[in-house]
Design an enzyme around this catalytic site. Structure first.
Site, short mmCIF file in Angstrom:
data_model
loop_
_atom_site.label_atom_id
_atom_site.label_comp_id
_atom_site.label_asym_id
_atom_site.label_seq_id
_atom_site.Cartn_x
_atom_site.Cartn_y
_atom_site.Cartn_z
N CYS B 84 0.84 -1.20 0.00
CA CYS B 84 0.00 0.00 0.00
C CYS B 84 0.88 1.25 0.00
O CYS B 84 1.53 1.55 -0.98
CB CYS B 84 -0.98 -0.04 1.18
SG CYS B 84 -2.31 1.15 1.05
N HIS B 188 -3.55 -5.65 1.14
CA HIS B 188 -2.81 -5.82 2.39
C HIS B 188 -2.72 -7.29 2.79
O HIS B 188 -3.57 -7.77 3.54
CB HIS B 188 -3.50 -5.04 3.51
CG HIS B 188 -3.30 -3.56 3.45
ND1 HIS B 188 -2.35 -2.91 4.20
CD2 HIS B 188 -3.91 -2.60 2.72
CE1 HIS B 188 -2.40 -1.61 3.95
NE2 HIS B 188 -3.34 -1.39 3.06
N GLU B 190 -0.90 -8.58 4.94
CA GLU B 190 -0.73 -8.72 6.40
C GLU B 190 -2.07 -8.68 7.13
O GLU B 190 -2.14 -9.04 8.31
CB GLU B 190 0.21 -7.62 6.93
CG GLU B 190 -0.41 -6.25 7.17
CD GLU B 190 -0.59 -5.42 5.90
OE1 GLU B 190 -0.62 -5.98 4.79
OE2 GLU B 190 -0.71 -4.18 6.02
#
Lengths: 724, 216
Positions: B84, B188, B190
């Site tokens: 990002c 994302h 994560e």
């Protein structure tokens, strides 16, 4: 002291929002006329926004004790014990008036302010929720306010890395001029890091941290937040503060590091009334005095007057009390986080707040006079003899149940909130177990596998019908949402949004609503940990709907068993459970039909509702049922449709009864699904009736059927056009 | 495998990235002002709003002292993952081709999107197979990928048909450097590593990296 010939008089005091009698009282307390800086400080701390002078007596009814309470009202945020040595600090606050004038910055700084309240007590903010009210979306002004307020909330929360996990929005005519922007924040802290704001230790240093101080927001609390809005709103724009979430992110990380390292004696954010309020509150709580030297405050522009520096509402600033030996370490941490840190004064034993400039005294006021001596007013409540609010405009002519259901699903108050919440980061910090539209409450996992559930609720139209019962319903609705997630309530925060309390009918609404909140909190054994009052929410057309907004935090033992609202398994039985006695009067359907508000709502058996909530909560926690959803706006049919949409599966419902049963509203009802045996067992603990079965691709109710895809399409399309 | 996650002023997802990387290895935070990568085997430039997104997204962060080390590390073949805002920073730093522009809808958008794996030969996707679909959330205002003028880019992930949230050219969601050791994506990963909070498809990115021999 400046020479007395230049002293402001009663006219200046009135221009700043004080009454002549209050001015005389100030003269009496000081034993002399206040000078300009002193009068400015009094005008803010004695404003409605800071002194709660029309509500404080009533608020004493609210229960503030509970088994999980760690920190009650009076601090920047309240806190409850959530187990594992952790505390959850939380609070809701309004930013209505600034947002009605400049919605983007008003809403953004509303979020910024509530975040500061939470990290001021040493808690890392972990979630934001918001409660919004606008006029009907058919109005261009309402669409503008909605669009910019949502953008402002997202701008601040997203940029600072705190997820916006829930909220609510309603559209009603009486909010046309005066929208409501309430923001709630939750934070987590180890018990021992919870920090109070009381200044202590004469000789300790006052350190101002964060942004520099400018002329923005001067008089925001008195000019904007303590009077009604009128046509000249544009001229008030300079009273709205400008937010900088990047600055706040750095200030937040720095403050949390300083508290972790045990370098601060106390900490307080700067909000309404800026340095004046923060310094006075810290001194008052600690029973000490404070000297502030305005020459040492980092400024954005030269030539600012002492009073401007003392009342500036520049955002992203914090005030700390630091032991002299620790000041260098604190300033080093500020430098590392690239924020300003300036020793601007010290704690004294004088009991006075003194404003100095390069050592010369420019103002000297007893702290008690500023903080404690503001007169508190008794209201003169009177139940209005005639309806205050006109009937809502009629927007629905449909007659059949199928058309009625579709119209309700597409209506602004019931349609999917996705176009709003997709503009918010709901997942940063990796705790979000239930996002918006997955469950009735947001769920956040805690270290160790337990979880918090949180919801924010309030239905102004129901409170307008019946302030006492409407307020009780708001508390029950919030607790019901927690129950559906499997959580038991630990504490509650509230934001009381009302009109001008000097009007008897608004005074009546306020008194009755607070009585209702107090009774409901007692009945559920949930303490109020803090909150906020926003009065004078009126436009030329009259007051807003009386809108108590309730935020509740609960706990569940196992995040993996957090409830969901959507039907999950074909073949599951569906039950309508709880002591549910719906009525069309006061419902969303009545609104769409343009029916006048009823003069009262039905009485509520709160004990029975509580018992039902406890039964639902236990069933969810035990993993015995597949879904739980409380019946709220739009009634049973809408709750069933939402459960179908949420699960992406249909349902066959056998329902005896009429329109009232399908679309009527009342507290206490739940739509549950699960194995028939589990629901039968639940029927031992609460009223429960099996009404159908999960399966297929349509919602079939009695004589009609609608494909789930169609339900989803109208529901998803209700608000989407507002965000092209 | 030791991961280093850069922390700029304004980073928001650095702890999330550290948690995700910790599932497959050791992970430490790297302070923006330090010219020290602490001997890590892979660098993650995380999401957030470094320097408030002021001036232009990623434009200030690329001048942070730690970035000099990251650039050198990347030039030496070390794996660098930009998520990002990290993707934006890597484009600004010249480590990845192209640029990220404001979303076509001009609004912040947070939602789960489906991705299709195009290139499973990078150190970040070697646990995948070409054509695999993954569900991973996006959350950004400035994620519309714009191809470099020569159009020469190694596309690793594309948004599945109907899932492009921002108007990216060619539905590009993730690209890699020609050598493959620098990888940037707007979604994302994560935030997709734990069944409790949603999808676990993002874990494949971290598992892929963990397969890289240390020091490679």
């Amino acid at each position: 002291m400046p020479d007395t010939a230049a002293l402001p008089g009663v006219q200046e005091a009135v221009a700043l929002g004080l009454t002549p009698a209050e001015y005389e009282l100030i003269v009496d307390k000081l034993g002399r006329a206040p000078n300009q800086v002193e009068l400015a400080m009094f005008s803010l701390l004695w404003s409605e926004h800071c002194a709660y002078k029309h509500s404080r007596k009533l608020l004493r009814q609210l229960p503030t004790e509970g088994p999980y309470l760690l920190m009650g009202p009076g601090e920047n945020a309240g806190a409850v014990d959530v187990g594992g040595g952790l505390a959850c600090a939380f609070k809701v606050e309004s930013h209505n008036h600034p947002s009605a004038v400049e919605p983007f910055q008003g809403a953004a700084t509303g979020v910024g302010g509530i975040l500061r309240d939470v990290f001021a007590v040493g808690a890392r903010p972990i979630a934001v929720l918001d409660s919004l009210r606008f006029g009907e979306p058919s109005s261009g002004r309402s669409r503008y306010l909605l669009d910019r307020a949502v953008a402002g909330i997202g701008h601040y929360g997203n940029s600072i890395g705190v997820p916006t996990v829930g909220g609510e929005v309603y559209f009603e005519g009486p909010y046309e001029q005066n929208c409501l922007i309430n923001a709630m924040c939750l934070g987590l802290a180890p018990h021992e890091r919870l920090t109070r704001s009381a200044a202590a230790g004469p000789g300790n240093v006052l350190v101002l941290m964060g942004a520099s101080t400018g002329r923005d927001g001067i008089g925001g609390a008195s000019v904007l937040a303590s009077a009604e809005l009128d046509e000249a709103d544009e001229s008030k724009r300079p009273s709205v503060q400008i937010g900088d979430p990047f600055e706040e992110k750095k200030v937040m990380e720095c403050c949390l590091e300083l508290l972790d390292r045990d370098l601060l004696v106390s900490l307080q954010d700067l909000g309404a009334a800026g340095l004046t309020s923060s310094a006075a509150e810290m001194a008052s709580k600690g029973g000490v005095g404070i000297d502030v030297d305005v020459a040492r405050v980092p400024l954005r522009e030269a030539g600012m007057e002492a009073f401007e520096i003392m009342v500036s509402e520049s955002q992203e600033r914090m005030l700390a009390v630091v032991e002299p030996a620790r000041v260098d370490e604190v300033l080093e941490a500020c430098a590392r986080w690239e924020i300003l840190g300036a020793p601007i004064g010290e704690v004294t034993a004088s009991g006075h707040l003194r404003v100095l400039r390069d050592g010369a005294v420019e103002g000297d006021v007893p702290v008690a006079a500023l903080v404690d001596d503001c007169p508190l007013y008794d209201l003169e409540p009177a139940r209005p003899s005639a309806p205050i609010y006109p009937p809502p405009p009629r927007t629905l002519d449909a007659t059949g149940p199928r058309e009625t259901l579709l119209a309700l699903l597409a209506s602004p108050n019931l349609a999917s909130r996705r176009p709003l919440f997709e503009q918010y980061d709901a997942i940063v910090q990796s705790r979000t177990v239930r996002r918006p539209e997955q469950a009735d409450a947001a769920v956040l996992v805690l270290p160790g596998g337990g979880a918090l559930a949180v919801s924010i609720d309030g239905n102004g139209r129901r409170v307008a019908c019946d302030p006492y019962r409407g307020a009780v319903e708001a508390v029950l609705e919030c607790a019901a949402n927690l129950a559906c997630a499997g959580a038991e309530p630990l504490g509650l925060t509230n934001c009381l949004n009302f009109g001008n309390p000097e009007r008897p009918h608004v005074a009546w609404q306020l008194s009755e609503a607070i009585r209702g909140l107090a009774d409901a909190c007692r009945a559920l054994d949930v303490p109020v940990v803090g909150g906020n009052v926003s009065l004078y929410n009126e436009g030329a057309e009259g007051p807003i709907y009386p809108t108590p907004v309730v935020g509740m935090v609960g706990r569940l033992p196992d995040a993996a068993r957090a409830g969901r609202l959507g039907f999950a398994r074909a073949g599951d039985a569906i039950a309508l459970a709880g002591p549910f006695a719906p009525r069309i009067a006061g419902s969303e359907l009545a609104k769409l039909r343009g029916e006048p508000l009823p003069h009262e709502l039905d009485d509520i058996d709160v004990a029975a509702v509580r018992a039902a909530q406890e039964a639902v909560r236990e069933a969810v926690r035990a993993g015995e049922i597949s879904s739980a959803h409380d019946v709220a706006e739009g009634g049973l049919a809408v709750a069933l449709a939402e459960a179908c949409i949420g699960g992406g599966v249909g349902a066959r419902i056998e329902l005896k009864g009429d329109e009232t049963r399908l679309f009527g509203e009342a507290p206490g009802g739940f739509v549950l699904s699960g194995p028939a045996g589990a629901l039968a067992a639940l029927a031992e603990r609460m009223p429960l009736e099996i009404v159908g079965e999960v399966g297929g691709e349509a919602l079939e109710i009695g004589g009609f059927a609608v494909p789930v895809a169609d339900l989803r399409a109208v529901w998803a399309g209700g608000l989407a056009p507002l965000f092209p | 495998m030791k991961f280093g996650v850069v922390r700029f002023p304004g980073s928001c997802d650095e702890v999330d990235a550290q948690l995700a990387a910790s599932r497959v290895g050791e992970a430490v935070l790297l302070w923006h002002g330090d010219r020290d990568l602490q001997g890590v085997d892979a660098v993650i430039v995380p999401g957030g709003f470094s320097y408030g997104d002021y001036l232009r997204v990623g434009a200030i962060a690329r001048f942070a002292p730690v970035m000099e080390e990251v650039v050198e590390f990347a030039r030496a073949g070390g794996p660098v993952l930009g998520i990002c805002n990290g993707f934006q920073v890597l484009c600004e730093a010249g480590l990845l081709p192209g640029a990220l522009l404001p979303n076509a809808g001009l609004r912040f958008v947070c939602r789960d999107v489906d991705l299709v794996v195009e290139d499973a030969a990078t150190p970040f996707t070697r646990a995948c197979t070409p054509g695999d679909r993954m569900t991973i959330p996006v959350k950004h205002t400035t994620g519309r990928y714009h191809l470099p003028p020569d159009g020469d880019v190694r596309v690793v992930l594309r948004y599945a048909p109907g899932h492009n949230p921002n108007g990216s050219e060619g539905d590009v969601a993730a690209v890699a450097s020609a050598a493959g050791n620098v990888f940037g994506l707007m979604p994302h990963p994560e935030h997709a590593v734990d069944p409790l909070t949603g999808s676990t498809d993002g874990l494949k990115v971290f598992e892929s990296l963990a397969r890289v021999p240390a020091g490679a």
